[in-house]
Design a protein around this motif. Structure first.
Motif, PDB file in Angstrom:
ATOM      1  N   CYS A   9      -2.974  -6.776  -2.352  1.00  0.00           N
ATOM      2  CA  CYS A   9      -3.668  -6.704  -3.640  1.00  0.00           C
ATOM      3  C   CYS A   9      -3.867  -8.117  -4.180  1.00  0.00           C
ATOM      4  CB  CYS A   9      -2.860  -5.878  -4.633  1.00  0.00           C
ATOM      5  SG  CYS A   9      -2.506  -4.197  -4.077  1.00  0.00           S
ATOM      6  N   GLY A  10      -5.091  -8.609  -4.149  1.00  0.00           N
ATOM      7  CA  GLY A  10      -5.367  -9.982  -4.552  1.00  0.00           C
ATOM      8  C   GLY A  10      -6.317 -10.087  -5.719  1.00  0.00           C
ATOM      9  N   SER A  12      -9.293 -11.329  -5.648  1.00  0.00           N
ATOM     10  CA  SER A  12     -10.697 -11.141  -5.272  1.00  0.00           C
ATOM     11  C   SER A  12     -10.972  -9.768  -4.683  1.00  0.00           C
ATOM     12  CB  SER A  12     -11.128 -12.206  -4.258  1.00  0.00           C
ATOM     13  OG  SER A  12     -10.998 -13.500  -4.796  1.00  0.00           O
ATOM     14  N   LYS A  13      -9.968  -9.199  -3.976  1.00  0.00           N
ATOM     15  CA  LYS A  13     -10.191  -7.913  -3.316  1.00  0.00           C
ATOM     16  C   LYS A  13      -8.867  -7.221  -3.039  1.00  0.00           C
ATOM     17  CE  LYS A  13     -10.262  -9.722   1.449  1.00  0.00           C
ATOM     18  NZ  LYS A  13      -9.871 -11.092   1.092  1.00  0.00           N
ATOM     19  N   THR A  14      -8.962  -5.949  -2.689  1.00  0.00           N
ATOM     20  CA  THR A  14      -7.831  -5.144  -2.245  1.00  0.00           C
ATOM     21  C   THR A  14      -8.076  -4.759  -0.793  1.00  0.00           C
ATOM     22  OG1 THR A  14      -7.572  -4.226  -4.460  1.00  0.00           O
ATOM     23  CG2 THR A  14      -6.494  -3.054  -2.666  1.00  0.00           C
ATOM     24  N   SER A  15      -7.108  -5.038   0.072  1.00  0.00           N
ATOM     25  CA  SER A  15      -7.245  -4.718   1.490  1.00  0.00           C
ATOM     26  C   SER A  15      -6.153  -3.742   1.890  1.00  0.00           C
ATOM     27  CB  SER A  15      -7.137  -5.990   2.336  1.00  0.00           C
ATOM     28  OG  SER A  15      -7.192  -5.687   3.725  1.00  0.00           O
ATOM     29  N   ALA A  16      -6.550  -2.564   2.365  1.00  0.00           N
ATOM     30  CA  ALA A  16      -5.605  -1.544   2.811  1.00  0.00           C
ATOM     31  C   ALA A  16      -5.747  -1.349   4.314  1.00  0.00           C
ATOM     32  CB  ALA A  16      -5.863  -0.224   2.085  1.00  0.00           C
ATOM     33  N   VAL A  17      -4.617  -1.380   5.031  1.00  0.00           N
ATOM     34  CA  VAL A  17      -4.603  -1.189   6.478  1.00  0.00           C
ATOM     35  C   VAL A  17      -3.547  -0.151   6.826  1.00  0.00           C
ATOM     36  CG1 VAL A  17      -4.153  -2.254   8.721  1.00  0.00           C
ATOM     37  CG2 VAL A  17      -5.442  -3.501   6.992  1.00  0.00           C
ATOM     38  N   ILE A  18      -3.893   0.752   7.733  1.00  0.00           N
ATOM     39  CA  ILE A  18      -2.991   1.809   8.176  1.00  0.00           C
ATOM     40  C   ILE A  18      -2.783   1.673   9.679  1.00  0.00           C
ATOM     41  CG2 ILE A  18      -2.656   4.300   8.377  1.00  0.00           C
ATOM     42  CD1 ILE A  18      -4.575   4.579   5.958  1.00  0.00           C
ATOM     43  N   CYS A  19      -1.521   1.638  10.115  1.00  0.00           N
ATOM     44  CA  CYS A  19      -1.167   1.572  11.529  1.00  0.00           C
ATOM     45  C   CYS A  19      -0.415   2.828  11.943  1.00  0.00           C
ATOM     46  CB  CYS A  19      -0.272   0.364  11.809  1.00  0.00           C
ATOM     47  SG  CYS A  19      -1.148  -1.205  11.892  1.00  0.00           S
ATOM     48  N   ASP A  20      -0.448   3.114  13.253  1.00  0.00           N
ATOM     49  CA  ASP A  20       0.393   4.189  13.771  1.00  0.00           C
ATOM     50  C   ASP A  20       1.717   3.605  14.250  1.00  0.00           C
ATOM     51  OD1 ASP A  20      -0.087   2.997  16.232  1.00  0.00           O
ATOM     52  OD2 ASP A  20      -1.406   4.593  16.967  1.00  0.00           O
ATOM     53  N   SER A  21       2.534   4.404  14.888  1.00  0.00           N
ATOM     54  CA  SER A  21       3.874   3.965  15.281  1.00  0.00           C
ATOM     55  C   SER A  21       3.861   2.902  16.376  1.00  0.00           C
ATOM     56  CB  SER A  21       4.703   5.166  15.746  1.00  0.00           C
ATOM     57  OG  SER A  21       4.065   5.817  16.831  1.00  0.00           O
ATOM     58  N   THR A  22       2.730   2.735  17.075  1.00  0.00           N
ATOM     59  CA  THR A  22       2.629   1.699  18.104  1.00  0.00           C
ATOM     60  C   THR A  22       2.135   0.371  17.540  1.00  0.00           C
ATOM     61  OG1 THR A  22       0.324   2.172  18.727  1.00  0.00           O
ATOM     62  CG2 THR A  22       2.057   3.505  19.769  1.00  0.00           C
ATOM     63  N   GLY A  23       1.746   0.366  16.272  1.00  0.00           N
ATOM     64  CA  GLY A  23       1.204  -0.835  15.662  1.00  0.00           C
ATOM     65  C   GLY A  23      -0.305  -0.933  15.758  1.00  0.00           C
ATOM     66  N   GLU A  24      -0.949   0.106  16.295  1.00  0.00           N
ATOM     67  CA  GLU A  24      -2.410   0.106  16.396  1.00  0.00           C
ATOM     68  C   GLU A  24      -3.024   0.440  15.044  1.00  0.00           C
ATOM     69  OE1 GLU A  24      -6.075   2.471  18.663  1.00  0.00           O
ATOM     70  OE2 GLU A  24      -3.988   2.827  19.247  1.00  0.00           O
ATOM     71  N   VAL A  25      -4.028  -0.342  14.651  1.00  0.00           N
ATOM     72  CA  VAL A  25      -4.710  -0.091  13.382  1.00  0.00           C
ATOM     73  C   VAL A  25      -5.556   1.166  13.505  1.00  0.00           C
ATOM     74  CG1 VAL A  25      -6.417  -0.966  11.742  1.00  0.00           C
ATOM     75  CG2 VAL A  25      -4.726  -2.525  12.715  1.00  0.00           C
ATOM     76  N   LYS A  26      -5.306   2.125  12.634  1.00  0.00           N
ATOM     77  CA  LYS A  26      -6.036   3.391  12.650  1.00  0.00           C
ATOM     78  C   LYS A  26      -7.043   3.506  11.524  1.00  0.00           C
ATOM     79  CE  LYS A  26      -5.058   5.880  15.364  1.00  0.00           C
ATOM     80  NZ  LYS A  26      -5.439   5.944  16.797  1.00  0.00           N
TER      81      LYS A  26
END
Length: 362
Positions: A9-10, A12-26
């Motif tokens: 949360c900055g 200029s913008k809000t960046s949301a990232v979701i990963c699975d249990s392997t660390g892969e961005v979903k």
């Protein structure tokens, strides 16, 4: 499927990232500004909810074209980490935690981390075996520096912090500081010229910082910049005349922070001496703040030669600017063992949550 959320949360913008249990961005999504100290609780919740809802679209089965409604009826995330600009005290954390807990249906506790956004940048500390500390340096809309070590519980332990006071009181090295310093140096140049005579002209054909800023604001006299900068913020209900200058519609802070790209292009593309001097000054003040953390003889000081410096933010993303900061530090006798630029703090944070979960299970 276990999911892990990180939200940066900055200002200029809000960046949301979701990963699975392997660390892969979903899933990932962007939202508007979410500096808690600037926009307040209602706007903060709205921006976070929008970013998370949109990031979830690709995580549901089947993928949705519409944002996923929040709060969910049952928990979606194993854990979540919020790095929030403007969260500078335990009182602020205590105020936001219930809101985020309700929004995500995650009970307050170890699975819901609420902290300042600098914490996200310290993730590289876990990447190296030859360092014992990390100094995070945010230089974007605002500026702040924080030092960390690994605590006894295996988590990040904050050692010291400097800056992050907001645009009125500081934000050294950030966009507002760069814009303010540009105006200050233009005015000082004219003040000096009033006594000594005008400064020598730059090479013909080059666009100078001074001319770019005056063109942006539509002024002919340097001292008209004082009127531009000090004009009060526009009111939401204020009637706007058709011939009103554009800058009168922009909040005062943005009138200055929006100048940062002009300063950078004038300095690093045109070689404008004035612009270069502005950035030497702002990067030097940012380095001064970093040096406060680099006092290994003090109870909570750290040593640069045993650490990694982790840069983040739009201004720090410019290599030439980072090099100015590092050069100032070297002049003061501080050379870090490793230098990192974290350009996707939310992704790093989400992967960090998944790694921590795997380690806990093993």
């Amino acid at each position: 499927m276990a999911l892990y959320l990180c939200v940066d949360c900055g200002g200029s913008k809000t960046s949301a990232v979701i990963c699975d249990s392997t660390g892969e961005v979903k899933g990932r999504a962007l939202g508007g500004p979410s500096n808690f100290a600037y926009i307040g609780l209602e706007a903060f919740r709205r921006e976070v909810a929008a970013a998370v809802s949109n990031a979830l679209k690709s995580c549901v089965s089947p993928p949705s074209v519409d944002p996923v409604s929040l709060p969910p009826s049952t928990p979606i995330f194993e854990s979540a980490w919020f790095g929030i600009s403007g969260v500078d005290s335990q009182a602020a954390i205590d105020k936001l935690t219930p809101i985020l807990s309700e929004l995500l249906n995650i009970p307050p506790g170890r699975n819901l981390i609420v902290a300042n956004d600098t914490n996200l940048l310290a993730a590289p500390l876990r990447m190296y075996d030859d360092v014992d500390n990390a100094v995070t340096v945010i230089s974007g809309t605002g500026g702040i520096v924080v030092s960390f070590v690994i605590g006894e519980d295996g988590g990040l332990k904050e050692m010291g912090r400097v800056g992050g006071w907001g645009w009125i009181l500081g934000d050294e090295g950030g966009g507002f500081h760069v814009g303010r310093e540009a105006i200050r140096q233009i005015l000082m140049e004219s003040d000096i010229a009033s006594v000594e005579g005008p400064p020598p002209a730059l090479t013909l054909g080059k666009s100078t910082l001074k001319s770019r800023i005056m063109e942006l604001y539509g002024v002919q006299d340097v001292y008209e910049l004082l009127t531009v900068i000090h004009l009060p913020d526009p009111l939401p209900s204020q009637a706007v005349a058709e011939d009103a200058p554009k800058y009168s519609l922009i909040p005062r802070e943005k009138r200055l922070s929006q100048l940062a790209p002009l300063v950078f292009s004038s300095a690093f593309e045109d070689g404008d001496p004035l612009a270069l001097n502005v950035l030497r000054s702002t990067s030097g003040m940012l380095a001064d703040q970093i040096c406060i953390l680099l006092r290994p003889g003090t109870p909570r000081g750290v040593k640069a030669s045993n650490g990694v410096v982790c840069f983040g933010g739009s201004l720090a993303g410019v290599d030439a600017y980072r090099q100015l900061v590092l050069a100032h530090l070297e002049e003061r006798g501080h050379i870090f063992k490793h230098v990192e630029f974290v350009d996707d703090a939310a992704a790093v944070g989400a992967r960090g949550l998944s790694v921590a979960a795997r380690a806990a299970r093993s």
